[in-house]
Design a protein around this motif. Sequence first.
Motif, short mmCIF file in Angstrom:
data_model
loop_
_atom_site.label_atom_id
_atom_site.label_comp_id
_atom_site.label_asym_id
_atom_site.label_seq_id
_atom_site.Cartn_x
_atom_site.Cartn_y
_atom_site.Cartn_z
N HIS A 81 0.90 -1.16 0.00
CA HIS A 81 0.00 0.00 0.00
C HIS A 81 0.93 1.20 0.00
O HIS A 81 1.32 1.70 1.04
CB HIS A 81 -0.89 -0.02 1.23
N SER A 82 1.29 1.64 -1.22
CA SER A 82 2.40 2.56 -1.34
C SER A 82 2.02 3.78 -2.18
O SER A 82 0.85 4.11 -2.32
CB SER A 82 3.61 1.83 -1.94
N LEU A 83 3.03 4.42 -2.77
CA LEU A 83 2.81 5.66 -3.50
C LEU A 83 3.83 5.79 -4.62
O LEU A 83 4.91 5.20 -4.57
CB LEU A 83 2.90 6.85 -2.56
N GLN A 84 3.43 6.53 -5.65
CA GLN A 84 4.28 6.84 -6.79
C GLN A 84 4.86 5.59 -7.46
O GLN A 84 5.96 5.62 -8.01
CB GLN A 84 5.41 7.78 -6.36
N ASN B 59 10.14 -0.79 2.00
CA ASN B 59 10.05 -1.78 3.08
C ASN B 59 9.08 -1.35 4.17
O ASN B 59 8.59 -2.18 4.93
CB ASN B 59 11.44 -2.08 3.67
N PHE B 60 8.74 -0.04 4.24
CA PHE B 60 7.79 0.43 5.24
C PHE B 60 6.36 0.52 4.70
O PHE B 60 5.45 0.91 5.43
CB PHE B 60 8.23 1.78 5.83
N THR B 61 6.15 0.17 3.42
CA THR B 61 4.79 0.13 2.87
C THR B 61 4.41 -1.28 2.42
O THR B 61 3.32 -1.49 1.92
CB THR B 61 4.65 1.09 1.68
N ALA B 62 5.31 -2.24 2.59
CA ALA B 62 5.09 -3.60 2.10
C ALA B 62 4.31 -4.44 3.11
O ALA B 62 4.44 -4.26 4.33
CB ALA B 62 6.43 -4.26 1.81
N PHE B 63 3.52 -5.37 2.59
CA PHE B 63 2.79 -6.31 3.45
C PHE B 63 3.34 -7.73 3.32
O PHE B 63 4.03 -8.19 4.21
CB PHE B 63 1.28 -6.26 3.11
N VAL B 64 3.04 -8.40 2.23
CA VAL B 64 3.50 -9.79 2.08
C VAL B 64 3.86 -10.05 0.62
O VAL B 64 3.36 -9.37 -0.28
CB VAL B 64 2.41 -10.80 2.51
N PRO B 65 4.71 -11.04 0.36
CA PRO B 65 4.89 -11.47 -1.03
C PRO B 65 3.55 -11.89 -1.62
O PRO B 65 2.76 -12.59 -0.96
CB PRO B 65 5.86 -12.65 -0.89
N ALA B 66 3.30 -11.47 -2.84
CA ALA B 66 1.98 -11.72 -3.45
C ALA B 66 1.63 -13.20 -3.50
O ALA B 66 0.46 -13.57 -3.36
CB ALA B 66 1.96 -11.11 -4.86
N VAL B 67 2.62 -14.06 -3.69
CA VAL B 67 2.33 -15.49 -3.82
C VAL B 67 1.65 -16.04 -2.58
O VAL B 67 0.82 -16.97 -2.68
CB VAL B 67 3.63 -16.27 -4.15
N GLU B 68 1.94 -15.49 -1.41
CA GLU B 68 1.32 -16.00 -0.19
C GLU B 68 -0.19 -15.76 -0.18
O GLU B 68 -0.97 -16.65 0.17
CB GLU B 68 1.98 -15.38 1.03
N THR B 69 -0.59 -14.56 -0.57
CA THR B 69 -2.02 -14.27 -0.63
C THR B 69 -2.68 -15.06 -1.75
O THR B 69 -3.80 -15.57 -1.60
CB THR B 69 -2.24 -12.76 -0.83
N LEU B 70 -2.00 -15.20 -2.88
CA LEU B 70 -2.56 -15.97 -4.00
C LEU B 70 -2.73 -17.44 -3.61
O LEU B 70 -3.65 -18.11 -4.08
CB LEU B 70 -1.69 -15.82 -5.24
#
Length: 424
Positions: free
Chosen positions: A135-138, A143-154
């Motif tokens: 959930h970031s910008l520009q 590293n302070f706007t990251a949540f998880v590697p996409a593969v984990e949610t997928l």
Amino acid sequence: MAPPPLSSSVLLLFHIALLLLVHYSAQVGGSCSSARDCGTGLYCGSCPAAGRTNPSCIRNLAIQPTSIVKGLPFNRYSWLVTHNSFSILGEPSRTGVERVTFYNQEDSVTNQLRNGVRGLMLDMYDLNDDVWLCHSLQGQCYNFTAFVPAVETLKEVEAFLSENPSEIVTIFIEDYVRSPMGLSNVFNAADLMKYWYPISEMPTNGKDWPSVTDMVAKNHRLLVFTSDASKEASEGIAYQWSYLLENESGDPGIVPGSCPNRKESRPLNSRSASLFMQNYFPTMPVQNEACKENSGLLQIARACYAAAGNRIPNFIAVNFYMRSNGGGVFDVQDRINGLTLCGCNTIAACQAAAPMGACKDMGAPNQTPSSSSSESSVNGNVYSGTIEFRTHPTAGASNTSTWSTSALLLSLLLTVKLFASFMQ
């Protein structure tokens, strides 16, 4: 030697005590002190933002319209979508630094799907030689706007589709991935390609989609759209704006009586695309305000229906989807599906294979409609603000129901015994 019979007075006292122990669950709007006081598909919460400080039972489970009205084209139904589905309050940092960003949801993607969410909005970026949800910008993930590697949610999506072979899920990617074949790689790694809906079969020029029955039969149960037009040719991922109309997101999308189209989208009354996404969330998400905001969805839904030329939203995207002042987004989804699919004021009143307008009597207006499907709801172990989410409400509801049924049967037997003893 047989034991002496119980006296009528003892039987009567036991009967009264048993009746007092039987648990009767409250429905939507009913008073509660914990989630156990509420029926299945409800939690116990309050909404101080709307002036309701006393806890009451609130919905947290959607009725899947395809469980009642079957076999229609996919674009005839309305589905619940979570905005920034991955941006989960309380999610621990995975990068070793404290996260500084906004949050839009409060339970896991798995729980969202189990509660009836069928669309996920995911922001994907390159980070650390991988694809991450941020959930970031520009267009840059930090590293302070990251949540998880996409593969984990997928992989959570894959597990849900595997466990629920008649369900269809749609993913909307806000796409900032620049690594070659980056998206394809994470979908392959999550073993989701076996559910992939191919672009070659997606309808164009506003034509109807195949029926949900056909989509399930072909196992085309995952629709994926990207905001990056180049990915359609390079990776076979559908470009969102070729197939979807949207109203404006953020604050412009929640102005009462207004429903402007998003600048990337064609006008909402265009018939060149057959899917319509209604965005309904503020620019700045505030968890404790969401119950009041979500309870106002119906008014905006009416404005968007008119702006879209009397066309229903196929997707309704919200923040903190379970927060409301009663029925919330679930009730609005039920109303839309009911009116569209069977001419009734809620999907729960629809009857399979019945003519339009042939509606079941749903009884009291505040009664929570129950889904006829066999799917269960498993909410997260989340305690946040004034809301209590049960860890395993289905199991709890089942145990309560079993206990209540057993107690009532025993009570009936005692009644017969009492009657027989008085007749002697």
